[in-house]
Design an enzyme around this catalytic site. Structure first.
Site, short mmCIF file in Angstrom:
data_model
loop_
_atom_site.label_atom_id
_atom_site.label_comp_id
_atom_site.label_asym_id
_atom_site.label_seq_id
_atom_site.Cartn_x
_atom_site.Cartn_y
_atom_site.Cartn_z
N LYS A 89 3.10 -0.79 0.75
CA LYS A 89 3.25 -1.16 2.10
C LYS A 89 2.78 -2.50 2.71
CE LYS A 89 3.32 3.30 3.52
NZ LYS A 89 4.47 4.00 4.27
N GLU A 111 -0.86 3.39 12.44
CA GLU A 111 -1.10 4.94 11.95
C GLU A 111 -1.26 4.79 10.49
OE1 GLU A 111 2.46 4.60 10.22
OE2 GLU A 111 2.21 3.84 12.30
N SER A 377 5.20 4.14 -6.02
CA SER A 377 5.16 3.31 -4.74
C SER A 377 3.67 3.04 -4.52
CB SER A 377 5.76 4.21 -3.63
OG SER A 377 5.15 5.70 -3.77
#
Length: 395
Positions: A89, A111, A377
């Protein structure tokens, strides 16, 4: 077949910008400027230096030998879990905050579901000394307590969302409402390849560093840039978009997307949007959406806080619709078993999101010579409460 976004912001029939009038100028300005700013040498220099020195890129491409034996193919893991903050991210959050700063914005909203995007956004806001407000469903606040504490320590204001299922969809609703109320000074850092055009393309470009590195690293280790398979989990789909990006037009590379089936696609407890969704508009773009006959959103369910979203990025809807990607539905149990398998075989505890990709390996019939690259991830630190509860008495 064209797999990237077109000049109108669509991937085939999916995409576009469906926004309230108050946000029209923001979205229009972003679309007019993002590619120009991203292409500027000083922007590239600053972003690349931060990706190297701050995020810790390039992340390793690790040949998982024991997992390979279990799967029956040569499996490499792209270790996005080793990024600073623990997930892919941060690649996108850094890019977007640099963009926001150049566009004169002074306040950031975001968010988050699993909390990793919230942590990444709070991290870059601390780095750049910008105000940060993160919306998070109350259900996710409870199951991702550690990440909530990290965000607060980083100086972010975490707002629990009490509407709907109190998960990612509801957090996104509130972030958009905030953006509508503060369009002049606020930049919305969206965490996945969802939202109005140009967000899906912009996020995919910031995450494309993943596939860029895979090509170079695979060339070094295997003597070729192209694997036989790429595997990634999809919720909104940012890590998968980054993994697939530089291979979209290479038809010999099979793209495998693993989505969250929850308790099963034949139950009312699922988040398998591509399997169960129909064409609709959600959070600013046209895509596949889990909805009733009269267009009401069906609340998704997954044991993974990052995958229980009732939509999917328009790129992934298009890839699935035209047959470029194969989408596999993975249940909670399959994902949790796969997480434990990787932990015991390789000493790597994955995020539950990543575990869905790992579980997909058992659904594919590989040849022993196949080279498979799977993106891990995120790491499992944030999910230890869920793991310990799920496996109580079993490990």
């Amino acid at each position: 077949m064209k797999y990237n976004v077109d000049e109108n912001g669509y991937y085939g029939e999916f995409g576009g910008a469906y926004v309230p009038e108050i946000l029209y100028r923001n979205v229009k300005d972003l679309k007019a400027n993002y590619l120009k700013i991203m292409g500027e040498p000083d922007f590239q220099k600053e972003l690349n230096q931060l990706l190297h020195d701050y995020v810790g890129r390039p992340t390793p491409l690790y040949q998982a030998k024991r997992l390979s034996e279990a799967v029956g193919a040569k499996v490499y893991l792209k270790r996005e879990d080793l990024c600073h903050t623990g997930a892919h991210k941060l690649n996108n959050a850094l890019g977007q905050i640099l963009l926001a700063r150049r566009m004169g914005k002074t306040r950031i909203v975001a968010e988050t579901g699993a909390g990793q995007h919230g942590v990444a956004t709070a991290t870059v806001c601390a780095l750049m000394n910008m105000e940060c407000v993160v919306y998070m469903g109350e259900t996710d606040v409870k199951r991702q307590f550690l990440n909530v504490q990290r965000m607060k320590m980083l100086g972010a204001k975490v707002v629990p969302v009490m509407s709907g299922n109190r998960t990612l969809k509801d957090a996104t609703n509130e972030a958009i409402r905030d953006w509508c109320c503060n369009p002049r000074d606020t930049f919305y850092i969206i965490g996945s390849v969802v939202g109005p055009d140009p967000y899906p393309d912009m996020v995919a470009r910031f995450q494309s560093v993943i596939s860029e590195e895979i090509k170079r690293q695979l060339k070094e280790q295997e003597g070729r840039e192209n694997p036989d398979y790429l595997v990634a989990c999809v919720g909104g789909g940012s890590n998968a978009a980054g993994t697939f990006y530089h291979y979209l037009d290479t038809d010999s590379v099979k793209l495998i997307a693993a989505e969250a089936a929850g308790l099963g696609v034949d139950t009312d407890k699922s988040a398998a949007t591509i399997h169960l969704g129909r064409v609709g508009v959600l959070h600013g773009s046209k895509s596949l959406v889990m909805q009733t006959d009269d267009g009401q959103i069906i609340e998704p369910y997954s044991i993974s806080a990052g995958l229980d979203y009732p939509g999917i990025g328009p790129m992934h809807a298009h890839l699935a619709r035209c047959g470029r990607s194969q989408v596999l539905a993975v249940t909670d149990q399959q994902a949790m078993d796969a997480a434990l398998q990787l932990t015991r075989l390789e000493g790597i505890i994955p995020a539950i999101e990543s575990a869905h990709a790992l579980a997909a390996l058992s659904q594919i019939k590989f040849k022993p010579t196949d080279v498979v690259v799977l993106t891990v991830s995120g790491r499992g630190d944030k999910d230890m409460n869920t793991f310990s509860t799920y496996f109580e008495g079993k490990i």
